[in-house]
Design a protein around this motif. Sequence first.
Motif, mmCIF file in Angstrom:
data_model
loop_
_atom_site.group_PDB
_atom_site.id
_atom_site.type_symbol
_atom_site.label_atom_id
_atom_site.label_comp_id
_atom_site.label_asym_id
_atom_site.label_seq_id
_atom_site.Cartn_x
_atom_site.Cartn_y
_atom_site.Cartn_z
ATOM 1 N N VAL A 1 7.476 -3.806 -5.017
ATOM 2 C CA VAL A 1 8.110 -3.054 -3.930
ATOM 3 C C VAL A 1 9.591 -3.402 -3.814
ATOM 4 O O VAL A 1 10.415 -2.571 -3.433
ATOM 5 C CB VAL A 1 7.400 -3.344 -2.590
ATOM 6 C CG1 VAL A 1 8.074 -2.604 -1.441
ATOM 7 C CG2 VAL A 1 5.921 -2.967 -2.671
ATOM 8 N N TYR B 1 0.816 -1.223 0.000
ATOM 9 C CA TYR B 1 0.000 0.000 0.000
ATOM 10 C C TYR B 1 0.848 1.270 0.000
ATOM 11 O O TYR B 1 0.329 2.372 0.039
ATOM 12 C CB TYR B 1 -0.929 0.012 1.216
ATOM 13 C CG TYR B 1 -2.040 -1.006 1.148
ATOM 14 C CD1 TYR B 1 -2.647 -1.336 -0.057
ATOM 15 C CD2 TYR B 1 -2.480 -1.661 2.302
ATOM 16 C CE1 TYR B 1 -3.660 -2.284 -0.118
ATOM 17 C CE2 TYR B 1 -3.501 -2.600 2.256
ATOM 18 C CZ TYR B 1 -4.088 -2.914 1.043
ATOM 19 O OH TYR B 1 -5.089 -3.841 0.984
ATOM 20 N N GLY B 2 2.172 1.112 -0.015
ATOM 21 C CA GLY B 2 3.041 2.274 -0.141
ATOM 22 C C GLY B 2 3.738 2.724 1.117
ATOM 23 O O GLY B 2 4.304 3.817 1.156
ATOM 24 N N GLU C 1 12.911 1.776 -2.193
ATOM 25 C CA GLU C 1 13.047 3.106 -1.601
ATOM 26 C C GLU C 1 14.303 3.238 -0.747
ATOM 27 O O GLU C 1 14.624 4.315 -0.256
ATOM 28 C CB GLU C 1 11.817 3.421 -0.733
ATOM 29 C CG GLU C 1 10.485 3.361 -1.471
ATOM 30 C CD GLU C 1 10.396 4.401 -2.563
ATOM 31 O OE1 GLU C 1 10.881 5.528 -2.352
ATOM 32 O OE2 GLU C 1 9.851 4.088 -3.638
ATOM 33 N N PRO D 1 6.558 3.524 3.605
ATOM 34 C CA PRO D 1 7.942 3.885 3.227
ATOM 35 C C PRO D 1 9.033 3.174 4.012
ATOM 36 O O PRO D 1 9.849 3.807 4.669
ATOM 37 C CB PRO D 1 7.967 5.387 3.497
ATOM 38 C CG PRO D 1 7.074 5.543 4.692
ATOM 39 C CD PRO D 1 5.968 4.527 4.506
ATOM 40 N N THR E 1 14.077 -2.563 0.042
ATOM 41 C CA THR E 1 13.011 -2.101 -0.832
ATOM 42 C C THR E 1 13.595 -1.170 -1.892
ATOM 43 O O THR E 1 14.757 -0.758 -1.803
ATOM 44 C CB THR E 1 11.925 -1.340 -0.051
ATOM 45 O OG1 THR E 1 12.468 -0.081 0.384
ATOM 46 C CG2 THR E 1 11.452 -2.143 1.157
#
Length: 257
Positions: free
Chosen positions: A91, A68-69, A221, A71, A219
Motif C-alpha cells: 500500500v 483491504y483496499g 493512491e 482509499p 499511500t
Amino acid sequence: MQRILLSFLSLTLLLSSQAFAREEVLVFAASSMTTALNDIVDQYELETGKKVVVSYASSSALARQLAYGAPADIYISANEKWMAYVVEQGVIEPTVVTPWVENQLVIVAGPDGKTLDGLNQQDLVAAIGNSRLAMSDPGHVPAGIYAKESLETLGLWGSVKSKLALSNSVRATLALVERGEAPLGIVYFSDANASSQVKIAAEIPANTHEPIVFPKALTKEANAEAEAFFRFLDSDAATQIVTNNGFVVTPKQSNDH
C-alpha cells in the motif's frame, strides 16, 4: 426502459460521488492523534481552503483497512510495526515513510483519584482494588503493546493481567477512566494532556518499553493535494500544534526546522 435509466443514473451518481470524495484528502490516523490532528487540519483548511477528512481508529484497524483496499491518501500509525505491515502489503512505498512524533506512557486517574508514589505491585493493586485497570488491547493496539511491555519489565504484569479492562483504542481507554468505569488507565501523555477529566497518577519510565514513534506516510493512491497536506504536517505551524498537545517532535524533524 425506466428501470435501465434509473440504474444508469444511480451508477453515474455513485461514480460522481466517488470522484468528489477523492478530491478531498483522506487521512487514516491513530486515535491518539485526534486532538492534535484536528487542530492541524483546522489550520490547514483556514490557510488553503482545501478539505481534509480524517478517519480515526486504532493503528491496527486502519492498517487492515488499507490492506483491504480502503482509499486513503495518508496513514499515521502509533507504532512502526503497523506501518511496516502496510508497506509489506504494497500500500505504501518504504521510501516515503518518515518518523513524525514521539510519545510516552502515563497512568491516569479520575480528578479525585489517588496519585501513585511509585510503580510497585502493592500500590498499583491497592489503587485498582476490586475494579480493573483500563488499557488498550495488547494483542494489536500499539498503546496496549507498549503498556504490556512496560508492566512486564516492571514485574507488574502477573499482578494485573487478570484485572484488565481492555479497549480497542487508546481514546476508548481514556474514556473508561473519564466515565469512572475504571480507577486507573494507561494512555499516552498526549491523551492525558487532551482531557480535563483525568489527571496523571504516575509516569511510566520510557526505558521499560520500545520507543513510541508515530510514523507517517503517503499511500500509493495519494494525489498532489495529499502531498501538499503531507508537507504541511512538517511545517512550523503543525510542529507547534503537536508540541502543544504533548507530543515530542522526532529529532530528525527538529533538525529540519
